[in-house]
Scaffold this motif. Structure first.
Motif, PDB file in Angstrom:
ATOM      1  N   UNK A 204       0.844  -1.195   0.000  1.00  0.00           N
ATOM      2  CA  UNK A 204       0.000   0.000   0.000  1.00  0.00           C
ATOM      3  C   UNK A 204       0.873   1.235   0.000  1.00  0.00           C
ATOM      4  N   UNK A 205       0.233   2.354  -0.294  1.00  0.00           N
ATOM      5  CA  UNK A 205       0.922   3.641  -0.357  1.00  0.00           C
ATOM      6  C   UNK A 205       1.543   3.979   1.000  1.00  0.00           C
ATOM      7  N   UNK A 206       2.657   4.690   1.035  1.00  0.00           N
ATOM      8  CA  UNK A 206       3.408   5.181  -0.115  1.00  0.00           C
ATOM      9  C   UNK A 206       4.459   4.208  -0.654  1.00  0.00           C
ATOM     10  N   UNK A 207       4.548   3.007  -0.097  1.00  0.00           N
ATOM     11  CA  UNK A 207       5.569   2.079  -0.586  1.00  0.00           C
ATOM     12  C   UNK A 207       5.203   1.424  -1.904  1.00  0.00           C
ATOM     13  N   UNK A 208       3.995   0.869  -1.990  1.00  0.00           N
ATOM     14  CA  UNK A 208       3.602   0.124  -3.178  1.00  0.00           C
ATOM     15  C   UNK A 208       2.153   0.405  -3.507  1.00  0.00           C
ATOM     16  N   UNK A 209       1.892   0.928  -4.670  1.00  0.00           N
ATOM     17  CA  UNK A 209       0.522   1.171  -5.129  1.00  0.00           C
ATOM     18  C   UNK A 209      -0.115  -0.178  -5.479  1.00  0.00           C
ATOM     19  N   UNK A 210      -1.186  -0.578  -4.787  1.00  0.00           N
ATOM     20  CA  UNK A 210      -1.791  -1.883  -5.094  1.00  0.00           C
ATOM     21  C   UNK A 210      -2.380  -1.958  -6.492  1.00  0.00           C
ATOM     22  N   UNK A 211      -2.527  -0.801  -7.145  1.00  0.00           N
ATOM     23  CA  UNK A 211      -3.029  -0.758  -8.517  1.00  0.00           C
ATOM     24  C   UNK A 211      -1.944  -0.359  -9.508  1.00  0.00           C
ATOM     25  N   UNK A 212      -0.702  -0.481  -9.095  1.00  0.00           N
ATOM     26  CA  UNK A 212       0.405  -0.134  -9.988  1.00  0.00           C
ATOM     27  C   UNK A 212       0.367  -0.989 -11.248  1.00  0.00           C
ATOM     28  N   UNK A 213       0.838  -0.413 -12.349  1.00  0.00           N
ATOM     29  CA  UNK A 213       0.874  -1.146 -13.606  1.00  0.00           C
ATOM     30  C   UNK A 213       1.933  -2.237 -13.544  1.00  0.00           C
ATOM     31  N   UNK A 214       1.862  -3.165 -14.494  1.00  0.00           N
ATOM     32  CA  UNK A 214       2.856  -4.228 -14.545  1.00  0.00           C
ATOM     33  C   UNK A 214       4.258  -3.660 -14.711  1.00  0.00           C
ATOM     34  N   UNK A 215       4.402  -2.642 -15.562  1.00  0.00           N
ATOM     35  CA  UNK A 215       5.709  -2.036 -15.774  1.00  0.00           C
ATOM     36  C   UNK A 215       6.233  -1.383 -14.495  1.00  0.00           C
ATOM     37  N   UNK A 216       5.340  -0.735 -13.756  1.00  0.00           N
ATOM     38  CA  UNK A 216       5.756  -0.099 -12.499  1.00  0.00           C
ATOM     39  C   UNK A 216       6.199  -1.148 -11.480  1.00  0.00           C
ATOM     40  N   UNK A 217       5.497  -2.258 -11.429  1.00  0.00           N
ATOM     41  CA  UNK A 217       5.856  -3.313 -10.490  1.00  0.00           C
ATOM     42  C   UNK A 217       7.157  -4.006 -10.900  1.00  0.00           C
ATOM     43  N   UNK A 218       7.379  -4.158 -12.188  1.00  0.00           N
ATOM     44  CA  UNK A 218       8.645  -4.726 -12.647  1.00  0.00           C
ATOM     45  C   UNK A 218       9.801  -3.786 -12.305  1.00  0.00           C
ATOM     46  N   UNK A 219       9.564  -2.479 -12.406  1.00  0.00           N
ATOM     47  CA  UNK A 219      10.605  -1.513 -12.043  1.00  0.00           C
ATOM     48  C   UNK A 219      10.915  -1.596 -10.552  1.00  0.00           C
ATOM     49  N   UNK A 220       9.866  -1.795  -9.728  1.00  0.00           N
ATOM     50  CA  UNK A 220      10.078  -1.971  -8.293  1.00  0.00           C
ATOM     51  C   UNK A 220      10.885  -3.239  -8.032  1.00  0.00           C
ATOM     52  N   UNK A 221      10.545  -4.309  -8.749  1.00  0.00           N
ATOM     53  CA  UNK A 221      11.276  -5.567  -8.603  1.00  0.00           C
ATOM     54  C   UNK A 221      12.744  -5.396  -8.990  1.00  0.00           C
ATOM     55  N   UNK A 222      12.987  -4.657 -10.073  1.00  0.00           N
ATOM     56  CA  UNK A 222      14.361  -4.387 -10.495  1.00  0.00           C
ATOM     57  C   UNK A 222      15.127  -3.634  -9.403  1.00  0.00           C
ATOM     58  N   UNK A 223      14.434  -2.682  -8.770  1.00  0.00           N
ATOM     59  CA  UNK A 223      15.070  -1.879  -7.721  1.00  0.00           C
ATOM     60  C   UNK A 223      15.475  -2.762  -6.545  1.00  0.00           C
ATOM     61  N   UNK A 224      14.562  -3.633  -6.119  1.00  0.00           N
ATOM     62  CA  UNK A 224      14.881  -4.534  -5.010  1.00  0.00           C
ATOM     63  C   UNK A 224      16.052  -5.434  -5.386  1.00  0.00           C
ATOM     64  N   UNK A 225      15.994  -6.006  -6.571  1.00  0.00           N
ATOM     65  CA  UNK A 225      17.053  -6.908  -7.025  1.00  0.00           C
ATOM     66  C   UNK A 225      18.398  -6.194  -7.139  1.00  0.00           C
ATOM     67  N   UNK A 226      18.373  -4.911  -7.473  1.00  0.00           N
ATOM     68  CA  UNK A 226      19.620  -4.160  -7.612  1.00  0.00           C
ATOM     69  C   UNK A 226      20.378  -4.046  -6.294  1.00  0.00           C
ATOM     70  N   UNK A 227      19.667  -4.220  -5.192  1.00  0.00           N
ATOM     71  CA  UNK A 227      20.299  -4.219  -3.872  1.00  0.00           C
ATOM     72  C   UNK A 227      20.745  -5.615  -3.448  1.00  0.00           C
ATOM     73  N   UNK A 228      20.597  -6.595  -4.345  1.00  0.00           N
ATOM     74  CA  UNK A 228      20.961  -7.961  -4.015  1.00  0.00           C
ATOM     75  C   UNK A 228      19.958  -8.644  -3.109  1.00  0.00           C
ATOM     76  N   UNK A 229      18.702  -8.208  -3.176  1.00  0.00           N
ATOM     77  CA  UNK A 229      17.649  -8.704  -2.293  1.00  0.00           C
ATOM     78  C   UNK A 229      16.544  -9.401  -3.074  1.00  0.00           C
ATOM     79  N   UNK A 230      15.893 -10.350  -2.418  1.00  0.00           N
ATOM     80  CA  UNK A 230      14.690 -10.990  -2.930  1.00  0.00           C
ATOM     81  C   UNK A 230      13.471 -10.407  -2.226  1.00  0.00           C
ATOM     82  N   UNK A 231      12.294 -10.678  -2.758  1.00  0.00           N
ATOM     83  CA  UNK A 231      11.033 -10.338  -2.095  1.00  0.00           C
ATOM     84  C   UNK A 231      10.411 -11.641  -1.599  1.00  0.00           C
ATOM     85  N   UNK A 232       9.934 -11.629  -0.381  1.00  0.00           N
ATOM     86  CA  UNK A 232       9.313 -12.816   0.200  1.00  0.00           C
ATOM     87  C   UNK A 232       7.811 -12.641   0.379  1.00  0.00           C
TER      88      UNK A 232
END
Length: 344
Positions: A58-86
């Protein structure tokens, strides 16, 4: 046995301590996802770093209605830190996407919509590759006051909603973990949450999320004195006998686990009130031997599909959250838990 022999469970940090209990315009404003990622990635203990994060959808961290591209960009950001999402926290509460699991038909439809949105996000993260394990965390999205007016009927309503939510999750290959916390209706005592999960009766899909800090309050009977297993002034022997009773009952349902500390008090900030106080991992007033107590929950964890554990420390002052030493101390506690109870 050294932690080097224990690759599992993976060590995660929660992102919601940057949001829960935080208020714009106060001296404890929300901390951005970017900053929480930076703090998490910077922590290190003897070469060990956090391996992932659990997300608040949820806001302000993650928009539950974010587009697929926006969510992929978030995933890229997390991965860039060497982290996974659980694990992902579904936005089930009034004022977000959802509403009470024991409310009107309109409320329960909103609740199910929150699950649908969380599962959609989970699939995008899974397909991206940044998420390979974890569950979707839920609760009843309502306080205890109304529940007490009709305990049996209220639990039946929550169970029916959780069953429908479970069907949605199963369709995505996801599991739901109900958070055991004294502020949530039907989940405010160890006995009531057990009754609820048995009423749902979907053990392959709907389970329990145990948090060391929150479940400590279960022992003391906050919000449910009739289910108290301890009284003030208890001995160490009495504590571990009570702890075994509680964990033996709830452990078979436990599919998500939070490492935490509690000083035995009830605390809340803002809209998130009357919950167990999370304390720093090294708090001298902490009631729990974190490593030993974690073992009660993690027994058989591999067989229940648990692949990571997560730190949860909500409502810490922002000044504390901004200190690197805070996260190193937390990570050190996590490493000790895995060293004692992990697996290859």
């Amino acid at each position: 046995m050294s932690d080097a022999t224990h690759a599992m469970p993976k060590l995660h940090n929660a992102m919601w301590p940057g949001l829960v209990g935080k208020e714009e315009g106060s001296d404890h404003p929300p901390i951005s996802l970017d900053r929480m990622l930076e703090l998490t990635a910077a922590a290190e203990v003897n070469g060990q770093k956090f391996e992932g994060i659990d997300c608040f959808l949820f806001h302000p961290h993650t928009d539950p209605d974010a587009s697929e591209d926006e969510l992929k960009a978030l995933a890229d950001k997390v991965a860039s830190h060497g982290l996974k999402i659980g694990s992902l926290v579904a936005p089930v509460w009034p004022g977000t996407v959802g509403a009470s699991a024991m409310g009107s038909t309109e409320d329960t439809e909103k609740f199910k919509l929150a699950i649908e949105k969380a599962c959609r996000i989970a699939k995008i993260f899974n397909d991206h590759g940044v998420r390979e394990y974890g569950v979707i965390r839920i609760d009843s999205a309502t306080g205890t006051e109304t529940w007490f007016e009709d305990p049996a009927g209220s639990t039946a309503k929550i169970a029916a909603t959780f069953q429908e939510a479970g069907k949605i999750a199963a369709g995505y290959g996801e599991r739901l973990a109900a958070e055991g916390e004294i502020c949530w209706a039907g989940m405010h005592s160890w006995r009531d949450v057990l009754n609820l999960l048995e009423a749902v009766d979907m053990p392959q899909t709907v389970g329990f999320q145990a948090d060391l800090a929150h479940t400590y309050l279960y022992l003391m009977g906050y919000n449910a004195p009739e289910h108290a297993l301890l009284k003030d002034g208890y001995s160490e022997e009495e504590f571990y006998a009570a702890y075994k009773t509680m964990t033996d009952a709830l452990r078979p349902w436990t599919i998500d686990f939070h490492v935490a500390q509690n000083d035995g008090t009830v605390h809340g900030t803002g809209a998130h009130d009357k919950t167990g106080r999370h304390c720093p991992a090294d708090d001298p007033n902490g009631k729990l031997d974190i490593t030993k107590c974690s073992g009660y929950w993690l027994e058989g964890a591999k067989d229940r599909g648990i692949k990571h554990i997560c730190w949860d420390g909500c409502m810490f002052p922002n000044e504390m959250l901004e200190q690197s030493g805070t996260w190193n101390t937390i990570l050190d506690a996590m490493v000790k838990v895995r060293g004692a109870h992990g697996w290859a």
